[in-house]
Structures are given as C-alpha cells and as structure tokens.
Scaffold this active site. Structure first.
Site, PDB file in Angstrom:
ATOM      1  NE  ARG A 149      -4.277  -1.382   0.171  1.00 12.76           N
ATOM      2  CZ  ARG A 149      -5.333  -1.461   0.978  1.00 12.76           C
ATOM      3  NH1 ARG A 149      -5.493  -0.602   1.938  1.00 12.76           N
ATOM      4  NH2 ARG A 149      -6.229  -2.391   0.788  1.00 12.76           N
ATOM      5  CE1 TYR A 185     -13.052  -7.295   1.698  1.00 10.66           C
ATOM      6  CE2 TYR A 185     -11.437  -8.866   0.889  1.00 10.66           C
ATOM      7  CZ  TYR A 185     -11.793  -7.860   1.757  1.00 10.66           C
ATOM      8  OH  TYR A 185     -10.900  -7.404   2.692  1.00 10.66           O
TER       9      TYR A 185
HETATM   10  O1  CP3 Z   1       0.056  -1.833  -2.455  1.00 12.66           O
HETATM   11  C1  CP3 Z   1      -0.278  -0.893  -3.224  1.00 12.66           C
HETATM   12  O2  CP3 Z   1       0.091   0.289  -3.036  1.00 12.66           O
HETATM   13  C2  CP3 Z   1      -1.035  -1.223  -4.492  1.00 12.66           C
HETATM   14  C3  CP3 Z   1      -2.437  -0.951  -4.464  1.00 12.66           C
HETATM   15  C4  CP3 Z   1      -3.376  -1.860  -3.697  1.00 12.66           C
HETATM   16  C5  CP3 Z   1      -4.604  -1.392  -3.168  1.00 12.66           C
HETATM   17  N1  CP3 Z   1      -5.286  -2.466  -2.660  1.00 12.66           N
HETATM   18  C6  CP3 Z   1      -5.080   0.004  -3.212  1.00 12.66           C
HETATM   19  C7  CP3 Z   1      -6.148   0.433  -2.300  1.00 12.66           C
HETATM   20  C8  CP3 Z   1      -3.305  -3.233  -3.427  1.00 12.66           C
HETATM   21  C9  CP3 Z   1      -2.190  -4.224  -3.723  1.00 12.66           C
HETATM   22  C10 CP3 Z   1      -4.533  -3.604  -2.776  1.00 12.66           C
HETATM   23  C11 CP3 Z   1      -4.831  -4.972  -2.370  1.00 12.66           C
HETATM   24  C12 CP3 Z   1      -6.058  -5.245  -1.624  1.00 12.66           C
HETATM   25  N2  CP3 Z   1      -7.295  -4.662  -1.759  1.00 12.66           N
HETATM   26  C13 CP3 Z   1      -6.166  -6.284  -0.660  1.00 12.66           C
HETATM   27  C14 CP3 Z   1      -5.065  -7.250  -0.282  1.00 12.66           C
HETATM   28  C15 CP3 Z   1      -4.081  -6.660   0.649  1.00 12.66           C
HETATM   29  C16 CP3 Z   1      -4.641  -6.277   2.001  1.00 12.66           C
HETATM   30  O3  CP3 Z   1      -4.606  -5.077   2.296  1.00 12.66           O
HETATM   31  O4  CP3 Z   1      -5.040  -7.166   2.743  1.00 12.66           O
HETATM   32  C17 CP3 Z   1      -7.490  -6.258  -0.181  1.00 12.66           C
HETATM   33  C18 CP3 Z   1      -8.073  -7.178   0.865  1.00 12.66           C
HETATM   34  C19 CP3 Z   1      -8.191  -5.240  -0.900  1.00 12.66           C
HETATM   35  C20 CP3 Z   1      -9.626  -4.854  -0.795  1.00 12.66           C
HETATM   36  C21 CP3 Z   1      -9.761  -3.479  -0.293  1.00 12.66           C
HETATM   37  N3  CP3 Z   1      -9.479  -2.348  -1.026  1.00 12.66           N
HETATM   38  C22 CP3 Z   1     -10.180  -3.057   0.992  1.00 12.66           C
HETATM   39  C23 CP3 Z   1     -10.563  -3.976   2.126  1.00 12.66           C
HETATM   40  C24 CP3 Z   1     -10.148  -1.650   0.991  1.00 12.66           C
HETATM   41  C25 CP3 Z   1     -10.614  -0.729   2.089  1.00 12.66           C
HETATM   42  C26 CP3 Z   1      -9.596  -0.587   3.159  1.00 12.66           C
HETATM   43  C27 CP3 Z   1      -8.999   0.790   3.149  1.00 12.66           C
HETATM   44  O5  CP3 Z   1      -7.786   0.906   3.428  1.00 12.66           O
HETATM   45  O6  CP3 Z   1      -9.732   1.757   2.902  1.00 12.66           O
HETATM   46  C28 CP3 Z   1      -9.677  -1.227  -0.272  1.00 12.66           C
HETATM   47  C29 CP3 Z   1      -9.461   0.167  -0.714  1.00 12.66           C
HETATM   48  C30 CP3 Z   1      -8.098   0.531  -1.194  1.00 12.66           C
HETATM   49  N4  CP3 Z   1      -7.323  -0.219  -2.029  1.00 12.66           N
HETATM   50  C31 CP3 Z   1      -7.409   1.743  -0.903  1.00 12.66           C
HETATM   51  C32 CP3 Z   1      -6.190   1.691  -1.598  1.00 12.66           C
HETATM   52  C33 CP3 Z   1      -5.131   2.749  -1.666  1.00 12.66           C
HETATM   53  C34 CP3 Z   1      -7.953   2.894  -0.074  1.00 12.66           C
HETATM   54  C35 CP3 Z   1      -9.055   3.562  -0.853  1.00 12.66           C
HETATM   55  C36 CP3 Z   1      -9.005   5.064  -0.919  1.00 12.66           C
HETATM   56  O7  CP3 Z   1      -8.019   5.681  -1.374  1.00 12.66           O
HETATM   57  O8  CP3 Z   1     -10.032   5.647  -0.565  1.00 12.66           O
END
Ligand code: CP3
Length: 344
Positions: A25, A150
């Site tokens: 992330r 999910y």
């Molecule tokens: O690592 C990176 O920088 C690459 C981008 C990336 C994102 N999500 C961007 C993101 C990657 C590799 C993911 C993987 C992801 N997404 C996973 C597996 C890794 C983990 O964290 O367990 C999962 C389970 C998801 C599903 C997901 N996406 C969730 C549960 C959420 C909400 C949680 C949160 O932090 O808000 C997201 C949203 C998300 N994906 C954000 C980002 C930067 C935040 C959204 C925003 O900017 O508003």
C-alpha cells in the site's frame, strides 16, 4: 548492480546488501499527493481504471522515497468486477458488492474480462516505460479465497464467517467459484507480465482464518494452480505470495504452492522467518503500527528484522499495508535505517 537486479537476485535466493525495500500500500492515503490525485479522480475506481491517474499515483512513492520496487496501483477486486459482479467503494466502509449466491456462480461472465481490464494493462505498459530502469515493477492479484470472501459477503468482515459457512454448506459451488477465479487470475497475471511486470504478487489476506482442511483446499490448491499456469508460460518470472496469518503453515504453503517468495505478516517470529529463508526469499515483516509510533518502536523493529534476516534473501517490507496515519518522517527514518545496513 542495479536495484531491479537486486530484487530479482534476492528472489533467486541470493542475499543483497542493503536489502531491496518497498511497502505494501505504498501509494495511499498517508501521502498528500495521493489524496490530491484521488480527489481529482473522483471515485477510487476511477483512479484504478484511468491509466493517467493510476500511473501518477503508482509513481508518487517512487519519486518521493526511491523505493526499489513499484507496485501497480489497482485493487484485487477489479477481477470479480471484470467477471460482472458490481463493485463500489464507500468512504470509510471499504468495498461493497452484492452478496453472491451459489446460483450466481454459473452467471459469472468473463466474455469481457480482458477488455474490462485493458486500462490496467495499459497502466503496466506505461509504468515499465516511465519507471527508472532499476526499479522492479510488481503486478498483482488477489488469491481466489480472499476474492471469494468479499464476493460472498459483499463486504469485509472480521472473521469471514459468510464465506467459511458457504464453503461448508456448498463445497461443490465453492470449488466451481475458485476454479473460475484461478482461471481468470492466472490469465490476468500473465497479461500483466506480458505488459511489463517483472514480478507478480498474490495477496491472500484471509488465509489465516481457515482450519487445516479448508486451508489446503481453498488457499493452497488454487494458488498452486495459478503459480503452475504462470510458470508454464513465464518460467523465469518470480511469484510472491502473501498468505497473511498462515502461521506455522507458511513452510508447507511455500513447498506445496511453488511460490518463489513468501510475504510474511508481522506475527511471524523472526527465528521462523530465518528458517523459511532456507527455502528462498522472504518479504516483510514490520508491524505497520511501528511505523505510526516511530522512535524506538520503529528503530528496534527495523533493527530486529535486519539482524535476524539481513544476511539471507530478504525483501524488506511491512507485515501488512501502511496505514493512513503513518507520518512521512517515520517512513523516511525506516528507509534510512534499512539503507544503512551493509551486511555482516
Ligand atoms: O500496495 C499498493 O500500493 C497497491 C495498491 C493496492 C490497493 N489495494 C489500493 C487500495 C493493493 C495491492 C490492494 C490490495 C487489496 N485490496 C487487498 C489485499 C491486501 C490487504 O490489504 O489485505 C485487499 C483485501 C483489498 C480490498 C480493499 N481495497 C479493501 C478492504 C479496501 C478498504 C480498506 C482501506 O484501506 O480503505 C480497499 C481500498 C483501497 N485499495 C485503498 C487503496 C489505496 C484505499 C481507498 C481510498 O483511497 O479511498
């Protein structure tokens, strides 16, 4: 030696000093420039599906910190989205989908899959052209089990009870769902490699919540099949898997899936991590909250990982994604400490 080589050397099992470094992330809300682009894009999915925005936010942490690896900006849930499931992200609530029934599985529609994901492939191509030569480009997907959690619940849950119950009540349906996800996820990774990804990572964030038999059936087997397919077409491309909270099962997980590198969450004891290095590269595993706290909590955590694992094949990373409240100065302190490690 360039850093891009360095990460690939580590994935071949050769230690490099200092170890290559990136953060899960690493493009995200702790960065003001990410928040600005996110605002401009509108929704989170607009960010993922617009190559101009996706390239920009992928490059932001590379410009600011000079990480050794860059991970494509997207989300694991674009795969179910490309199979016709609805998806939206709500501020503060994370991903939301319509919960899926057993009958819905036969209605998954991959006829538009690669067309739907064309912006992602375009993003990867542009990144490989724009990134410094020495920066490793990581493509990724979610593991079938984590995607299924999910898809079935329709949102995140603390214990994935809906998907676990689904697996027990409808084992054949679960097997069909995972087979579809294996098939498309393998194709998705292969396309990312063909677009320029040097390494791919499979995120299995919910691997740790399963009992012995379901861990084997729902995590190990599908990931092993994805690795087999990726390596059948691209034998030289390393595959990293992150089976979060797999605990004592990390070792058999690597052996049975054939993954090249193992992403470790922060609960893995460093002595165990060191044993795992005998089988190949490990990646991790700083508690992301040490990065929030800073000071001694941070320097001791980083120091302990370098002391225990620095002499072996190590990709320094966090044990899960960086949180939005992590101060940038703490990230800089972590990088300075890792980069000053010269081996012993
Ligand atoms: O690592 C990176 O920088 C690459 C981008 C990336 C994102 N999500 C961007 C993101 C990657 C590799 C993911 C993987 C992801 N997404 C996973 C597996 C890794 C983990 O964290 O367990 C999962 C389970 C998801 C599903 C997901 N996406 C969730 C549960 C959420 C909400 C949680 C949160 O932090 O808000 C997201 C949203 C998300 N994906 C954000 C980002 C930067 C935040 C959204 C925003 O900017 O508003």
């Amino acid at each position: 030696m360039t850093a891009r080589r360095a990460m690939l050397d580590v994935l071949k099992g050769e230690p490099v000093f200092p170890p290559p470094l990136w953060m899960m992330r690493q493009a995200g809300r702790y960065l003001p420039e990410y928040r600005a682009t996110r605002k401009k894009a509108g929704s989170f999915l607009d960010l993922c599906y617009n190559p101009d925005f996706a390239v920009e936010v992928t490059l932001q942490p590379i410009r600011r910190f000079g990480f050794d690896a860059s991970i494509l900006f997207s989300d694991i849930l674009v795969v179910p989205h490309a199979l016709g499931r609805d998806l939206r992200f709500e501020e503060g609530r994370g991903p939301l989908m319509t919960p899926m029934s057993a009958a819905d599985i036969d209605r998954l529609d991959g006829s538009n899959f690669h067309q739907h994901l064309a912006p992602v492939y375009a993003t990867v191509r542009r990144l490989r052209a724009e990134l410094p030569q020495e920066t490793t480009l990581i493509g990724f997907c979610g593991a079938p089990w984590t995607l299924a959690t999910y898809m079935i619940a329709g949102h995140g849950t603390p214990d994935q009870a809906p998907a676990r119950l689904f697996a027990f009540r409808h084992p054949e349906a679960m097997e069909r769902l995972l087979a579809v996800l294996v098939d498309y996820s393998a194709q998705y990774l292969i396309r990312q490699i063909e677009a320029g990804a040097d390494v791919v990572q499979i995120f299995d964030s919910w691997a740790g919540i399963l009992d012995e038999a379901t861990f084997e059936a729902l995590c190990v087997k599908p990931v092993a099949e994805i690795v087999r397919r990726v390596h059948a077409t691209h034998p030289g491309v390393p595959v990293i898997a992150f089976p979060r909270a797999a605990g004592s099962r990390y070792s058999t997980y690597r052996a049975k899936t054939g993954v090249t590198g193992l992403g470790l969450d922060w609960t893995v004891p460093l002595a165990q991590a060191r044993e795992l290095q005998a089988g190949g590269a490990v990646q991790g595993n700083l508690d992301p909250l040490r990065l929030v706290a800073g000071g001694r909590a941070l320097s001791e955590g980083v120091g302990a990982i370098l002391d225990a694992l620095g002499a072996g094949p190590l990709i320094f990373n966090l044990g899960h994604g960086i949180t939005p409240d992590a101060p940038i100065e703490h990230v800089e302190a972590m990088i300075r400490q890792v980069r000053s490690y010269t081996g012993r």
